[in-house]
Design a protein around this motif. Sequence first.
Motif, PDB file in Angstrom:
ATOM      1  N   GLY A 226      43.898  34.875  43.792  1.00 59.12           N
ATOM      2  CA  GLY A 226      43.890  36.167  44.469  1.00 59.12           C
ATOM      3  C   GLY A 226      43.869  37.384  43.575  1.00 59.12           C
ATOM      4  O   GLY A 226      44.084  38.503  44.051  1.00 59.12           O
ATOM      5  N   LYS A 227      43.555  37.230  42.301  1.00 60.84           N
ATOM      6  CA  LYS A 227      43.510  38.377  41.396  1.00 60.84           C
ATOM      7  C   LYS A 227      42.088  38.961  41.345  1.00 60.84           C
ATOM      8  O   LYS A 227      41.108  38.215  41.348  1.00 60.84           O
ATOM      9  CB  LYS A 227      43.952  37.961  39.995  1.00 60.84           C
ATOM     10  CG  LYS A 227      45.420  37.551  39.923  1.00 60.84           C
ATOM     11  CD  LYS A 227      45.802  37.103  38.514  1.00 60.84           C
ATOM     12  CE  LYS A 227      47.263  36.663  38.475  1.00 60.84           C
ATOM     13  NZ  LYS A 227      47.634  36.166  37.124  1.00 60.84           N
ATOM     14  N   PRO A 228      41.953  40.289  41.285  1.00 56.81           N
ATOM     15  CA  PRO A 228      40.624  40.900  41.212  1.00 56.81           C
ATOM     16  C   PRO A 228      39.861  40.432  39.983  1.00 56.81           C
ATOM     17  O   PRO A 228      40.428  40.327  38.887  1.00 56.81           O
ATOM     18  CB  PRO A 228      40.921  42.404  41.140  1.00 56.81           C
ATOM     19  CG  PRO A 228      42.296  42.550  41.692  1.00 56.81           C
ATOM     20  CD  PRO A 228      43.031  41.304  41.305  1.00 56.81           C
ATOM     21  N   ALA A 387      33.594  33.726  54.907  1.00 56.72           N
ATOM     22  CA  ALA A 387      34.557  34.796  55.168  1.00 56.72           C
ATOM     23  C   ALA A 387      34.814  35.596  53.897  1.00 56.72           C
ATOM     24  O   ALA A 387      34.901  35.034  52.797  1.00 56.72           O
ATOM     25  CB  ALA A 387      35.865  34.206  55.680  1.00 56.72           C
ATOM     26  N   LEU A 388      34.931  36.928  54.049  1.00 48.86           N
ATOM     27  CA  LEU A 388      35.354  37.745  52.930  1.00 48.86           C
ATOM     28  C   LEU A 388      36.755  37.321  52.507  1.00 48.86           C
ATOM     29  O   LEU A 388      37.486  36.704  53.289  1.00 48.86           O
ATOM     30  CB  LEU A 388      35.348  39.233  53.308  1.00 48.86           C
ATOM     31  CG  LEU A 388      34.111  40.003  52.823  1.00 48.86           C
ATOM     32  CD1 LEU A 388      32.904  39.665  53.672  1.00 48.86           C
ATOM     33  CD2 LEU A 388      34.346  41.503  52.836  1.00 48.86           C
ATOM     34  N   PRO A 389      37.156  37.649  51.282  1.00 51.14           N
ATOM     35  CA  PRO A 389      38.469  37.194  50.799  1.00 51.14           C
ATOM     36  C   PRO A 389      39.593  37.610  51.746  1.00 51.14           C
ATOM     37  O   PRO A 389      39.743  38.785  52.061  1.00 51.14           O
ATOM     38  CB  PRO A 389      38.612  37.903  49.448  1.00 51.14           C
ATOM     39  CG  PRO A 389      37.210  38.162  49.004  1.00 51.14           C
ATOM     40  CD  PRO A 389      36.444  38.443  50.261  1.00 51.14           C
ATOM     41  N   GLN A 390      40.360  36.645  52.204  1.00 54.06           N
ATOM     42  CA  GLN A 390      41.499  36.926  53.081  1.00 54.06           C
ATOM     43  C   GLN A 390      42.744  37.109  52.206  1.00 54.06           C
ATOM     44  O   GLN A 390      43.634  36.255  52.143  1.00 54.06           O
ATOM     45  CB  GLN A 390      41.671  35.797  54.085  1.00 54.06           C
ATOM     46  CG  GLN A 390      40.544  35.698  55.098  1.00 54.06           C
ATOM     47  CD  GLN A 390      40.504  36.896  56.046  1.00 54.06           C
ATOM     48  OE1 GLN A 390      41.448  37.162  56.764  1.00 54.06           O
ATOM     49  NE2 GLN A 390      39.388  37.625  56.037  1.00 54.06           N
ATOM     50  N   VAL A 391      42.753  38.234  51.508  1.00 54.93           N
ATOM     51  CA  VAL A 391      43.855  38.574  50.608  1.00 54.93           C
ATOM     52  C   VAL A 391      44.445  39.904  51.046  1.00 54.93           C
ATOM     53  O   VAL A 391      43.789  40.718  51.693  1.00 54.93           O
ATOM     54  CB  VAL A 391      43.379  38.660  49.142  1.00 54.93           C
ATOM     55  CG1 VAL A 391      42.890  37.296  48.649  1.00 54.93           C
ATOM     56  CG2 VAL A 391      42.265  39.696  48.980  1.00 54.93           C
ATOM     57  N   ALA A 392      45.696  40.146  50.658  1.00 61.13           N
ATOM     58  CA  ALA A 392      46.389  41.359  51.098  1.00 61.13           C
ATOM     59  C   ALA A 392      45.716  42.627  50.584  1.00 61.13           C
ATOM     60  O   ALA A 392      45.833  43.686  51.198  1.00 61.13           O
ATOM     61  CB  ALA A 392      47.846  41.312  50.642  1.00 61.13           C
TER      62      ALA A 392
END
Length: 437
Positions: A226-228, A387-392
């Motif tokens: 989940g890191k950019p 799906a686009l990244p489902q991250v906060a």
Amino acid sequence: MRRIRAAAAGAVTISLLTAATACGGGSSSGGSNDSPKTLTYWASNQGASIEVDKKVLQPELDKFEKQTGIKVKLEVVPWSDLLNRILTATTSGQGPDVLNIGNTWSASLQATGALLPWDAKNFDKIGGKDRFVDSALGSTGAQAKDPAAVPLYSMAYALYYNKKLFADAGISKPPATWDELIADGKKLSKNGKWGLGAEGSNPSENIHHTFVFAKQHGADFFTADGKPDFTNDGVVSAVKQYVDLMAKDKIIAPGNAEYAQNQSVSDFAKGKNAMLLWQSASANLKSQGMSEDAYGIAPVPVQSGTPGTGTNVNSMVAGINLAVFKNTKNLDGATKFVKFMTGDAEQKILNTAYSSIPPVKTAQSDAAFTSPATAVLKDTLAKSAAALPQVADESQFETAVGTAVKNLFAAAADGRAVTTASVKAELEKAQQQMPKK
């Protein structure tokens, strides 16, 4: 995610989301039934105008009131305002009872703690989770957590092409690869007309397209944890390929760098552009006077071969979800409203009106959604959409990277070179704007 969508200012979005996460949506105790006879509903602008949406939705809300005795106060919120309106509501606790959210925002809004979790008990109240197709459920929140919202409208990107302009240029079929699209676009870009339209000043549209290009380059914008990771070679190549449609290939009009509010759809409807990459555009085009016989619909091109999984993904899983604010004063009524809106009858009415696809299995199989045009969208959602990244941090990602692409389109429109180095520099700036972990 939706057809008219301009992202809010990045600094405002990031600061509000940070505050909302800390605040937990202004309510930790959950909703009540203190106001059982009313609901406030924020709908997203799905049609060609807010007035069109009111004409579509109000008869259905009146129907719900007749069935339940609950009056629904409707507000259609423009996409340019919706995300910040929602985030402000999560911090203040002064929001609607029920609201539409772009499905790509699900994980970000889930992280605020302001939305009702759709656990098994809540899903049972609306007929069960298994009523919904898997691709739609994949964009309802972070993995391993109860969804933050329920699918309402499903959409996919397709390539819309003007049959007459293609025939006049001697082009017999729609392009299947990007090389073919560029070659066709060059033949079509003449006499004041252009091969392809774009919304270069719309950060969210930019994200949708560059996400697909990145998938086709075997790349992602985030690491597995989940890191950019905005500057990896695949992402840089993907962004450059998209912007080069204007900068190098010159099949998109420079003026499209300033488009952010559906202008490319209007240009296509008026015959100014021969091709359009858009989500479920048929109803929008019809409202602008374009006959369904005047255009064809084909899958979005891939690098080579045919659309599919992996590097042949050709659409993000677009769509709208329906969410309930956790501190609603009419929890039972809000749940009834979600059940009503996702019932088979309403799914057929609403998705027909918006030329979208029902995310409810039984409604999706209805004869109303078996046209050749709809078949392309359904096939894409089933076989070649991701799906686009489902991250906060998804909403900040859309704003930061989408604005970087906007800046690159502006450079292209000004005649400045768009190089690998300049693309990487913009993406580095975008990554620096993301929250620090």
